[in-house]
Design a protein around this motif. Structure first.
Motif, PDB file in Angstrom:
ATOM      1  N   ASP A   1       0.810  -1.225   0.000  1.00 38.67           N
ATOM      2  CA  ASP A   1       0.000   0.000   0.000  1.00 38.67           C
ATOM      3  C   ASP A   1       0.841   1.272   0.000  1.00 38.67           C
ATOM      4  OD1 ASP A   1       1.028   0.043   2.547  1.00 38.67           O
ATOM      5  OD2 ASP A   1      -0.916   0.050   3.581  1.00 38.67           O
ATOM      6  N   PHE A   2       2.153   1.164  -0.197  1.00 38.78           N
ATOM      7  CA  PHE A   2       3.065   2.309  -0.321  1.00 38.78           C
ATOM      8  C   PHE A   2       3.240   3.085   0.985  1.00 38.78           C
ATOM      9  CE2 PHE A   2       1.062   1.614  -4.455  1.00 38.78           C
ATOM     10  CZ  PHE A   2       2.161   1.450  -5.279  1.00 38.78           C
ATOM     11  N   SER A   3       2.772   2.551   2.095  1.00 38.97           N
ATOM     12  CA  SER A   3       2.891   3.276   3.361  1.00 38.97           C
ATOM     13  C   SER A   3       4.297   3.186   3.947  1.00 38.97           C
ATOM     14  CB  SER A   3       1.873   2.741   4.379  1.00 38.97           C
ATOM     15  OG  SER A   3       2.099   1.365   4.645  1.00 38.97           O
ATOM     16  N   VAL A   4       5.074   2.201   3.505  1.00 47.39           N
ATOM     17  CA  VAL A   4       6.469   2.048   3.924  1.00 47.39           C
ATOM     18  C   VAL A   4       7.301   1.784   2.678  1.00 47.39           C
ATOM     19  CG1 VAL A   4       5.885   1.151   6.220  1.00 47.39           C
ATOM     20  CG2 VAL A   4       6.207  -0.442   4.309  1.00 47.39           C
ATOM     21  N   PRO A   5       8.618   2.006   2.732  1.00 45.59           N
ATOM     22  CA  PRO A   5       9.457   1.660   1.581  1.00 45.59           C
ATOM     23  C   PRO A   5       9.326   0.179   1.227  1.00 45.59           C
ATOM     24  CG  PRO A   5      10.680   3.031   3.126  1.00 45.59           C
ATOM     25  CD  PRO A   5       9.390   2.665   3.805  1.00 45.59           C
ATOM     26  N   LEU A   6       9.435  -0.113  -0.053  1.00 49.64           N
ATOM     27  CA  LEU A   6       9.248  -1.486  -0.526  1.00 49.64           C
ATOM     28  C   LEU A   6      10.227  -2.450   0.137  1.00 49.64           C
ATOM     29  CD1 LEU A   6       7.892  -3.530  -2.404  1.00 49.64           C
ATOM     30  CD2 LEU A   6       9.462  -2.796  -4.220  1.00 49.64           C
ATOM     31  N   HIS A   7      11.480  -2.039   0.323  1.00 48.14           N
ATOM     32  CA  HIS A   7      12.447  -2.973   0.904  1.00 48.14           C
ATOM     33  C   HIS A   7      12.099  -3.302   2.354  1.00 48.14           C
ATOM     34  CE1 HIS A   7      14.316   0.874   2.134  1.00 48.14           C
ATOM     35  NE2 HIS A   7      14.862   0.199   3.126  1.00 48.14           N
ATOM     36  N   HIS A   8      11.487  -2.347   3.085  1.00 48.09           N
ATOM     37  CA  HIS A   8      11.027  -2.647   4.445  1.00 48.09           C
ATOM     38  C   HIS A   8       9.836  -3.601   4.411  1.00 48.09           C
ATOM     39  CE1 HIS A   8      13.786  -0.033   6.369  1.00 48.09           C
ATOM     40  NE2 HIS A   8      13.217   1.098   6.018  1.00 48.09           N
TER      41      HIS A   8
ATOM     42  N   TRP B   1      14.625   7.644  -7.791  1.00 46.49           N
ATOM     43  CA  TRP B   1      13.545   6.687  -8.045  1.00 46.49           C
ATOM     44  C   TRP B   1      14.016   5.410  -8.731  1.00 46.49           C
ATOM     45  CZ3 TRP B   1       9.124  10.498  -9.862  1.00 46.49           C
ATOM     46  CH2 TRP B   1       8.572  11.097  -8.720  1.00 46.49           C
ATOM     47  N   SER B   2      15.200   5.424  -9.322  1.00 46.32           N
ATOM     48  CA  SER B   2      15.713   4.164  -9.868  1.00 46.32           C
ATOM     49  C   SER B   2      16.105   3.211  -8.741  1.00 46.32           C
ATOM     50  CB  SER B   2      16.916   4.419 -10.783  1.00 46.32           C
ATOM     51  OG  SER B   2      17.909   5.172 -10.119  1.00 46.32           O
ATOM     52  N   ARG B   3      16.375   3.743  -7.540  1.00 44.75           N
ATOM     53  CA  ARG B   3      16.639   2.894  -6.371  1.00 44.75           C
ATOM     54  C   ARG B   3      15.344   2.505  -5.659  1.00 44.75           C
ATOM     55  NH1 ARG B   3      22.060   2.893  -5.413  1.00 44.75           N
ATOM     56  NH2 ARG B   3      23.191   4.739  -6.125  1.00 44.75           N
ATOM     57  N   SER B   4      14.401   3.420  -5.637  1.00 46.21           N
ATOM     58  CA  SER B   4      13.136   3.192  -4.923  1.00 46.21           C
ATOM     59  C   SER B   4      11.975   3.466  -5.873  1.00 46.21           C
ATOM     60  CB  SER B   4      13.058   4.093  -3.690  1.00 46.21           C
ATOM     61  OG  SER B   4      13.320   5.441  -4.052  1.00 46.21           O
ATOM     62  N   PRO B   5      11.789   2.605  -6.882  1.00 43.08           N
ATOM     63  CA  PRO B   5      10.829   2.897  -7.962  1.00 43.08           C
ATOM     64  C   PRO B   5       9.385   2.964  -7.494  1.00 43.08           C
ATOM     65  CG  PRO B   5      11.590   0.626  -8.106  1.00 43.08           C
ATOM     66  CD  PRO B   5      12.447   1.298  -7.072  1.00 43.08           C
ATOM     67  N   GLU B   6       9.089   2.359  -6.346  1.00 43.56           N
ATOM     68  CA  GLU B   6       7.707   2.394  -5.858  1.00 43.56           C
ATOM     69  C   GLU B   6       7.250   3.816  -5.557  1.00 43.56           C
ATOM     70  OE1 GLU B   6      10.207   1.991  -2.095  1.00 43.56           O
ATOM     71  OE2 GLU B   6      10.287   1.323  -4.190  1.00 43.56           O
ATOM     72  N   ASN B   7       8.201   4.708  -5.242  1.00 43.78           N
ATOM     73  CA  ASN B   7       7.834   6.088  -4.916  1.00 43.78           C
ATOM     74  C   ASN B   7       7.260   6.831  -6.114  1.00 43.78           C
ATOM     75  OD1 ASN B   7       8.633   5.799  -2.255  1.00 43.78           O
ATOM     76  ND2 ASN B   7      10.717   6.493  -2.651  1.00 43.78           N
ATOM     77  N   MET B   8       7.641   6.416  -7.310  1.00 47.66           N
ATOM     78  CA  MET B   8       7.113   7.046  -8.517  1.00 47.66           C
ATOM     79  C   MET B   8       5.626   6.725  -8.699  1.00 47.66           C
ATOM     80  SD  MET B   8       8.577   6.655 -12.401  1.00 47.66           S
ATOM     81  CE  MET B   8       8.471   4.863 -12.343  1.00 47.66           C
TER      82      MET B   8
END
Length: 385
Positions: free
Chosen positions: A18-25, A294-301
């Motif tokens: 649900d994008f509430s936390v970083p994907l890796h977490h 965003w290439s490191r954390s693409p979910e933020n896009m």
């Protein structure tokens, strides 16, 4: 079939995220709850999720399985599941990403970059829109910065560990993302820091010599202070942030790097600081959209609303207005973002010049997409009379 089981795991994660936390977490918590998954399966699942969020917007008209297959293909990931999907969808190996994209455009419904990345019109001047968009499909390298005097020790341990950098620029070395560096004794002893190449390059904006007292006003875990202290060991630092946990981490890192001339203070810059310090220089690595990372954390896009660009720009301007009274006349302000958006970068630099009695000395967009690194912006100001 094992491939189908892994694919079900990935699609289940995507459906529940649900994008509430970083994907890796989110993935770390997921794996804690599913301890039956082996290390190889965890790697494939992580790779699949990150590949999906990097590329799947291009394939909105396709099924989830197709989107995952084409995302694996664009990112160039090779594993048990990707090989299965490549065979199923007759995806032949191509060396270059533009060749893979061209092959997909012939065989399936692929959206344009403008559709997949609807923020192109906001990019800073000088950013190659296509090159930046393509970089979002690839995970950047892991970059390190070696402390002065420890180059040989680090090089020797890398050689002994059979770890070779993919590329070296100046004093920075980049490694494939799968490279394990944090278990090396050189890292544990503080002989090198993990720091993105573009972040290291922001130091080039400073003059050949700086002295006196400097305020790292949005210090986070102290990366910029560590970098500046490595080059200018005689400078005294004050590190402030509103998060206790990152300040605790900064203190650990500074001690490990044997930086002694610093103070740390929790401070919320939504309020005007109450101390009486006057500084020779201020580093403001301000909160931002993070679009350059965003290439490191693409979910933020996926979860980004373009109205946030203006919100961040206002926040950044307010922070600088809070700290400028504590900068002496002729003192330097180094303003940094990890954003690719003009509204947070050069347009905000213009506002800072006019609203904060500052003279712009130089500004630069650091095109990380050309180096498998983050894209960042930095500018250096001098305070007027």
């Amino acid at each position: 079939m094992r491939e189908q089981t892994i694919m079900n795991q990935i699609t289940g994660i995507i459906a529940g995220f649900d994008f509430s936390v970083p994907l890796h977490h989110y993935l770390k918590n997921y794996f804690r709850q599913h301890k039956q998954l082996g290390s190889r399966d965890r790697k494939i699942i992580s790779s699949g999720c990150f590949s999906y969020y990097r590329c799947a917007k291009l394939f909105n008209r396709c099924s989830e399985e197709e989107r995952l297959a084409y995302s694996f293909y664009l990112t160039g990931e090779k594993n048990l599941l990707s090989e299965y999907l490549f065979n199923k969808y007759s995806l032949t190996e191509k060396l270059l990403i533009n060749e893979r994209l061209a092959a997909l455009q012939k065989s399936t419904s692929v959206l344009s970059f403008d559709d997949a990345f609807p923020f192109i019109r906001h990019l800073s001047e000088g950013i190659d829109a296509n090159a930046f968009a393509e970089s979002l499909f690839q995970q950047p390298y892991v970059w390190i910065r070696i402390r002065h005097g420890y180059e040989k020790r680090v090089a020797d341990e890398l050689l002994d560990s059979e770890i070779t950098p993919v590329v070296t620029h100046k004093n920075a070395s980049g490694f494939l993302p799968i490279t394990s560096l944090t278990s090396l004794s050189s890292y544990l002893e503080g002989y090198f820091e993990i720091q993105d190449f573009s972040s290291q390059e922001t130091l080039t904006l400073l003059p050949e010599k700086i002295m006196g007292n400097w305020w790292d006003c949005c210090s986070g875990s102290g990366g910029k202070t560590l970098m500046i202290a490595n080059r200018f060991p005689e400078v005294n630092f004050l590190l402030t942030d509103n998060r206790v946990s990152v300040l605790e981490n900064a203190q650990i890192r500074l001690r490990k790097a044997q930086v002694m001339n610093y103070k740390i203070q929790q401070l919320d810059l939504k309020k005007t600081p109450s101390f009486n310090n006057i500084f020779d220089g201020i580093v403001a690595d301000v909160p931002c959209s993070g679009s350059g990372t965003w290439s490191r954390s693409p979910e933020n896009m996926w979860n980004f609303d373009e109205s946030k660009i203006d919100d961040f720009a206002k926040l950044q301007l307010n922070i600088i207005k809070k700290v400028i009274p504590f900068l002496k006349v002729d003192g330097l302000l180094l303003y940094i973002t990890c954003s690719a958006f003009a509204g947070e970068n050069e347009l905000n630099a213009q506002m800072l010049s006019s609203d904060c009695n500052l003279t712009l000395i130089q500004q630069k967009v650091f095109h990380g997409y050309s180096h498998h690194a983050d894209t960042m912006f930095g500018c250096l100001f001098r305070k007027n009379q």
